[in-house]
Structures are given as structure tokens and as C-alpha cells.
Motif scaffolding. Structure first.
Motif, PDB file in Angstrom:
ATOM      1  N   ILE A 175       0.868  -1.180   0.000  1.00  0.00           N
ATOM      2  CA  ILE A 175       0.000   0.000   0.000  1.00  0.00           C
ATOM      3  C   ILE A 175       0.903   1.228   0.000  1.00  0.00           C
ATOM      4  O   ILE A 175       1.684   1.429   0.937  1.00  0.00           O
ATOM      5  CB  ILE A 175      -0.909   0.065   1.232  1.00  0.00           C
ATOM      6  N   ASP A 176       0.792   2.035  -1.041  1.00  0.00           N
ATOM      7  CA  ASP A 176       1.611   3.250  -1.179  1.00  0.00           C
ATOM      8  C   ASP A 176       0.927   4.424  -0.471  1.00  0.00           C
ATOM      9  O   ASP A 176      -0.292   4.422  -0.309  1.00  0.00           O
ATOM     10  CB  ASP A 176       1.760   3.564  -2.675  1.00  0.00           C
ATOM     11  N   ASP A 177       1.715   5.414  -0.095  1.00  0.00           N
ATOM     12  CA  ASP A 177       1.189   6.645   0.518  1.00  0.00           C
ATOM     13  C   ASP A 177       0.256   6.335   1.684  1.00  0.00           C
ATOM     14  O   ASP A 177      -0.769   7.004   1.866  1.00  0.00           O
ATOM     15  CB  ASP A 177       0.440   7.499  -0.519  1.00  0.00           C
ATOM     16  N   PHE A 178       0.612   5.330   2.479  1.00  0.00           N
ATOM     17  CA  PHE A 178      -0.273   4.899   3.553  1.00  0.00           C
ATOM     18  C   PHE A 178      -0.573   6.039   4.528  1.00  0.00           C
ATOM     19  O   PHE A 178       0.324   6.768   4.940  1.00  0.00           O
ATOM     20  CB  PHE A 178       0.325   3.713   4.324  1.00  0.00           C
ATOM     21  N   ILE A 198       4.502   4.035   4.643  1.00  0.00           N
ATOM     22  CA  ILE A 198       3.978   5.219   5.330  1.00  0.00           C
ATOM     23  C   ILE A 198       4.298   6.449   4.484  1.00  0.00           C
ATOM     24  O   ILE A 198       5.446   6.662   4.087  1.00  0.00           O
ATOM     25  CB  ILE A 198       4.599   5.379   6.736  1.00  0.00           C
ATOM     26  N   ASP A 199       3.279   7.252   4.209  1.00  0.00           N
ATOM     27  CA  ASP A 199       3.460   8.409   3.340  1.00  0.00           C
ATOM     28  C   ASP A 199       4.498   9.381   3.893  1.00  0.00           C
ATOM     29  O   ASP A 199       4.607   9.586   5.110  1.00  0.00           O
ATOM     30  CB  ASP A 199       2.134   9.151   3.162  1.00  0.00           C
ATOM     31  N   LYS A 200       5.229   9.993   2.968  1.00  0.00           N
ATOM     32  CA  LYS A 200       6.338  10.860   3.386  1.00  0.00           C
ATOM     33  C   LYS A 200       5.890  12.067   4.206  1.00  0.00           C
ATOM     34  O   LYS A 200       6.665  12.581   5.006  1.00  0.00           O
ATOM     35  CB  LYS A 200       7.211  11.278   2.211  1.00  0.00           C
ATOM     36  N   ALA A 232       9.124   3.165   5.545  1.00  0.00           N
ATOM     37  CA  ALA A 232       8.952   4.612   5.720  1.00  0.00           C
ATOM     38  C   ALA A 232       9.501   5.294   4.480  1.00  0.00           C
ATOM     39  O   ALA A 232      10.628   5.028   4.070  1.00  0.00           O
ATOM     40  CB  ALA A 232       9.686   5.093   6.959  1.00  0.00           C
ATOM     41  N   GLU A 233       8.683   6.145   3.855  1.00  0.00           N
ATOM     42  CA  GLU A 233       9.087   6.887   2.654  1.00  0.00           C
ATOM     43  C   GLU A 233       9.550   8.290   3.046  1.00  0.00           C
ATOM     44  O   GLU A 233       9.093   8.837   4.047  1.00  0.00           O
ATOM     45  CB  GLU A 233       7.888   7.100   1.723  1.00  0.00           C
ATOM     46  N   GLY A 234      10.396   8.874   2.224  1.00  0.00           N
ATOM     47  CA  GLY A 234      10.733  10.293   2.406  1.00  0.00           C
ATOM     48  C   GLY A 234      11.676  10.586   3.560  1.00  0.00           C
ATOM     49  O   GLY A 234      11.628  11.662   4.147  1.00  0.00           O
TER      50      GLY A 234
END
Ligand code: C2E
Ligand code: MG
Ligand code: MG
Ligand code: MG
Length: 285
Positions: A175-178, A198-200, A232-234
Motif C-alpha cells: 500500500i503506497d502513501d499509507f 507510510i506516506d512521506k 517509511a518513505e521520504g
């Protein structure tokens, strides 16, 4: 006088709209050509497995080198591709090139590809992906697909069936941009997802907010309760990475870990990138 100005503005506005529609059509046609003529290219951003201390996959991100407009980022043409139906051909192009690239240069790392939620409305996603895997001889176990949680909202039954088929093939779904969508964790759990990203915006917010830190910690905890791999993104700073390691996050992604780079740069620098990140992670212990 004001009335006059108003109507002039209206005429201008109309002309503006007409111009926009023409430009849009033009860009649409150009995008169709771009796919055929390989004006698109991919960059790859590492996803670092914190527990194993190595890069376990790279995310393929599409770029368009437009003959007149220069470099275009996905936000400038993906929405157009989705609305015009070109997205199917675009995704196929991305899938083929990503699987071919990564299959050719590496024998261990996986690649993840972004799929638009609307593609899960058709039942032929599975067939398309099977065809790509067969054509590129890329193992399904090394393919990850990223999709935002809206996929579970627009046509849930079909999406569920397709996802189950993909999972059965050995493909991992993320799942992207969670956290930016509307689906509840409980509901999401009924879909066969392997992990969440997890969304940035949540990671950025950790900089100056204690409550953002606590939210991220709780999301990671929930993800673990549901047996999901948490990315974790970003991640842009040492401090963010440090917090995330403390919260037992599984996978790290972001400029601080590695920027999206060309296949050549990835191939030449994989070990350097890996050593650098390892050192950065160790430095936080
Ligand atoms: P995404 O899938 O959430 O991808 C992450 C985006 O965040 C990428 O932007 C990446 O370059 C950027 N990013 C990564 N680390 C950092 C960081 O530390 N700080 C900041 N500020 N940004 C970071 P990009 O490449 O512009 O892509 C934007 C979005 O476009 C993607 O978001 C994805 O939803 C979409 N996209 C990209 N490639 C494709 C594609 O091949 N197909 C489809 N359908 N969508 C794509
Ligand atoms: Mg993504
Ligand atoms: Mg995305
Ligand atoms: Mg994202």
C-alpha cells in the motif's frame, strides 16, 4: 465598467479553457507517441532492509524526456494518462523495462512498480503481468506492486480477486502513501497486502512534532500487529532514520538513503550506497 471588465475576463477565460483543452489533447497524443518511441525512462530508488542491512529492492519511477518541454515528472503526466486510458500502455512499458533492467543487472534484488488504482477495475491486470513476466523471464517473487489504498474503495470485489491472483503468483503488494486515504486499517487487512509504505508527509512532520512521531510509532506498531512489512518513505535526515530504527521500522526509503538514479548509476554504485546506508544506520545505534 466593472461589468465590461467582467465579460472581457469571461472571454479571456473561455479562450484560456479552449487553449488548455487543445494543449491537453496534444499532450495526450504526444504521450502515446512517447511510449512507442521510448521517450520515457526509469530511475530507481533503493529500499533498504533495516534488519538485514542491505538493499532488498528498488522502486521504479518513470520520467518523460519531452522533445519540447524537456524533463517531465510523473505528476505532470500520470493523471492525464489515467484519465485518457493511456495508463495501461504506460504501466506495461514500465513493467517490461523495470523487469528487464533489474533482471539483467542483478540476481537478488526486487523491483517495485507503481500501479494506478483504476487498473484494478479490469480483470486483465493479472494476464498483463503474467505476460510481462514471461516476456522478460523475471521471477514473480522479485516483483512488488505499489498501489494506493483507494484501490480498495472503487471496485473492491474485483480488486480483491485480482490481488489474490497476483499474490498466488508470488508477487508482493504494497500500500503506497499509507495514511493519506480513507480506508481503515481493519478493512485494509482483508486484502492480501504484504506491506505498507507510510506516506512521506508523516515522516516530514516528525521533524517538529512530538505527536507526529507518536503517530508514526503507532502506525509501525499496528503494521506489525497485522504482520505487514512497514516501509517509511521520504527519509531525508539522520534524525528521522534514527527515530524509525528505534520504532522498529522494517524498510527505509528516502533521499537520505538514496536518491532515484539511472540503472547505470545503480549498477555501479549499489555497494557504495549499501555501505553508506549501513554506516548511517550503525551510527544511530
Ligand atoms: P510514490 O510512488 O509515492 O513515489 C515516491 C515519490 O517521492 C517519488 O517522486 C520520489 O522521487 C519521491 N521521494 C523519494 N524520497 C524522497 C525524499 O526523501 N524526499 C522527497 N521530498 N521526495 C522523495 P516522483 O518520482 O516524482 O513520483 C511521484 C509519484 O508519481 C509517485 O509517488 C507515484 O505515485 C507516481 N509514479 C511514479 N512513477 C510511476 C509509474 O511508473 N506509474 C504510475 N502509475 N505512477 C508513477
Ligand atoms: Mg510508490
Ligand atoms: Mg504512489
Ligand atoms: Mg508514496
Amino acid at each position: 465598467e466593472a461589468k465590461n471588465l467582467g465579460s472581457n475576463n469571461f472571454v479571456l477565460y473561455q479562450a484560456d479553457m479552449a487553449k488548455q483543452i487543445v494543449q491537453r489533447r496534444e499532450l495526450e497524443n504526444e504521450l502515446r507517441e512517447a511510449i512507442k518511441e521510448d521517450q520515457l525512462f526509469l530511475v530507481y530508488q533503493p529500499r533498504f532492509d533495516i534488519h538485514a542491512g542491505r538493499i532488498h529492492s528498488v522502486e521504479a519511477l518513470v520520467r518523460w524526456l519531452h522533445p519540447r518541454h524537456g524533463l517531465l515528472m510523473p505528476d505532470q503526466f500520470i493523471p492525464l494518462a489515467e484519465e485518457s486510458g493511456i495508463i495501461t500502455d504506460l504501466t506495461d512499458w514500465v513493467l517490461v523495462n523495470a523487469c528487464r533492467d533489474i533482471g539483467k543487472e542483478f540476481n537478488h534484488i526486487s523491483v517495485s512498480v507503481n500501479i494506478s488504482p483504476i487498473e484494478f477495475k479490469d480483470s486483465d491486470v493479472t494476464t498483463r503481468i503474467k505476460n510481462v513476466l514471461a516476456a522478460t523471464h523475471f521471477p514473480a517473487e522479485r516483483l512488488e506492486l505499489e498501489v494506493t489504498e483507494t484501490v480498495t474503495l472503487c471496485s473492491p470485489e474485483n480488486a480483491h480477486t485480482v490481488m489474490q491472483e497476483l499474490k498466488t503468483l508470488g508477487i508482493r503488494l504494497l500500500i503506497d502513501d499509507f495514511g493519506t486515504g480513507y480506508a481503515s486499517f481493519y478493512y485494509l487487512h482483508s486484502f492480501p497486502f504484504h506491506g505498507i509504505k507510510i506516506d512521506k508527509s508523516f515522516i516530514f512532520a516528525m521533524n517538529d512534532s512530538q505527536s507526529a512521531k507518536s503517530i508514526v510509532e503507532k502506525i509501525i506498531g499496528l503494521g506489525k500487529d497485522y504482520n505487514l512489512e512497514v516501509t517509511a518513505e521520504g527519509i531525508e535526515t539522520q534524525e528521522q532514520l534514527q527515530q524509525l530504527i528505534k520504532y522498529k521500522c522494517d524498510v527505509a526509503q528516502g533521499y537520505y538513503i538514496g536518491r532515484p538514479v539511472s540503472l547505470e548509476a545503480l549498477k555501479d554504485n549499489l555497494h557504495i550506497i549499501e555501505c553508506n546506508i549501513e554506516a548511517r544506520c550503525d551510527a544511530t545505534l
